[in-house]
Scaffold this motif. Structure first.
Motif, PDB file in Angstrom:
ATOM      1  N   ASP A  51     -26.323 -96.749 -43.197  1.00 59.08           N
ATOM      2  CA  ASP A  51     -26.273 -96.771 -41.743  1.00 59.08           C
ATOM      3  C   ASP A  51     -25.059 -97.535 -41.217  1.00 59.08           C
ATOM      4  OD1 ASP A  51     -28.541 -95.270 -41.852  1.00 59.08           O
ATOM      5  OD2 ASP A  51     -29.828 -96.718 -40.834  1.00 59.08           O
ATOM      6  N   VAL A  52     -24.672 -98.606 -41.865  1.00 62.24           N
ATOM      7  CA  VAL A  52     -23.481 -99.340 -41.423  1.00 62.24           C
ATOM      8  C   VAL A  52     -22.228 -98.496 -41.623  1.00 62.24           C
ATOM      9  CG1 VAL A  52     -22.011-101.335 -41.975  1.00 62.24           C
ATOM     10  CG2 VAL A  52     -24.451-101.645 -41.619  1.00 62.24           C
ATOM     11  N   VAL A  53     -22.151 -97.755 -42.711  1.00 61.15           N
ATOM     12  CA  VAL A  53     -21.014 -96.847 -42.912  1.00 61.15           C
ATOM     13  C   VAL A  53     -20.986 -95.783 -41.809  1.00 61.15           C
ATOM     14  CG1 VAL A  53     -20.084 -95.053 -44.440  1.00 61.15           C
ATOM     15  CG2 VAL A  53     -20.766 -97.248 -45.382  1.00 61.15           C
ATOM     16  N   GLY A  77     -27.155 -96.492 -33.199  1.00 61.68           N
ATOM     17  CA  GLY A  77     -27.109 -96.683 -34.645  1.00 61.68           C
ATOM     18  C   GLY A  77     -27.884 -97.902 -35.107  1.00 61.68           C
ATOM     19  N   PHE A  78     -27.700 -99.005 -34.419  1.00 57.57           N
ATOM     20  CA  PHE A  78     -28.436-100.212 -34.805  1.00 57.57           C
ATOM     21  C   PHE A  78     -29.921-100.092 -34.490  1.00 57.57           C
ATOM     22  CE2 PHE A  78     -24.220-102.381 -34.821  1.00 57.57           C
ATOM     23  CZ  PHE A  78     -24.290-102.844 -36.128  1.00 57.57           C
ATOM     24  N   GLY A  79     -30.260 -99.357 -33.440  1.00 58.80           N
ATOM     25  CA  GLY A  79     -31.668 -99.119 -33.139  1.00 58.80           C
ATOM     26  C   GLY A  79     -32.337 -98.286 -34.222  1.00 58.80           C
ATOM     27  N   ILE A  80     -31.666 -97.219 -34.628  1.00 56.89           N
ATOM     28  CA  ILE A  80     -32.213 -96.383 -35.703  1.00 56.89           C
ATOM     29  C   ILE A  80     -32.249 -97.160 -37.012  1.00 56.89           C
ATOM     30  CG2 ILE A  80     -31.802 -94.313 -37.100  1.00 56.89           C
ATOM     31  CD1 ILE A  80     -30.835 -92.924 -34.565  1.00 56.89           C
ATOM     32  N   LEU A  81     -31.273 -98.017 -37.257  1.00 53.03           N
ATOM     33  CA  LEU A  81     -31.271 -98.854 -38.458  1.00 53.03           C
ATOM     34  C   LEU A  81     -32.493 -99.763 -38.485  1.00 53.03           C
ATOM     35  CD1 LEU A  81     -29.960-100.186 -40.972  1.00 53.03           C
ATOM     36  CD2 LEU A  81     -28.653-101.593 -39.400  1.00 53.03           C
TER      37      LEU A  81
END
Length: 111
Positions: A51-53, A77-81
């Motif tokens: 996810d960070v990539v 992205g951070f929410g889905i992470l």
């Protein structure tokens, strides 16, 4: 379909795909090794890495477009992470007994 729409689809699919890849790895390796905590930790690390990539790639893809799209995509992205990590840990904890039972059955027959 514009390039931004296609980029958003690829972004979301890669974020969700990271969850499924790490879940398959975690459940397979827990059944194979019988080690719950280390394999869950590795699965969580896989989700974070994938996810960070994807978030970094989203940042490079949208850097010159609009600040709104850039920051909203990173927040998404951070929410889905976070949701992926919580879901992964919850599912593995719920299936822990079954996965370890499979390991115990297969371990006795293989030795």
């Amino acid at each position: 379909m514009s390039g931004m729409d296609l980029g958003l689809i690829v972004y979301i699919v890669s974020l969700i795909g990271g969850f499924f890849v790490s879940y398959k790895y975690g459940s397979f390796m827990i059944r194979k090794t019988g080690l719950f905590v280390p394999q869950t930790f590795i699965s969580c690390a896989m989700v974070i890495a994938i996810d960070v990539v994807a978030i970094i790639a989203w940042g490079y893809f949208t850097w010159g477009t609009s600040e709104f799209v850039f920051f909203l995509g990173i927040a998404l992205g951070f929410g889905i992470l976070g949701i992926s990590l919580l879901t992964l840990i919850t599912i593995l904890l719920i299936k822990r007994k079954k996965l370890l039972h499979t390991f115990n059955e297969n371990g006795i027959n293989n030795m």
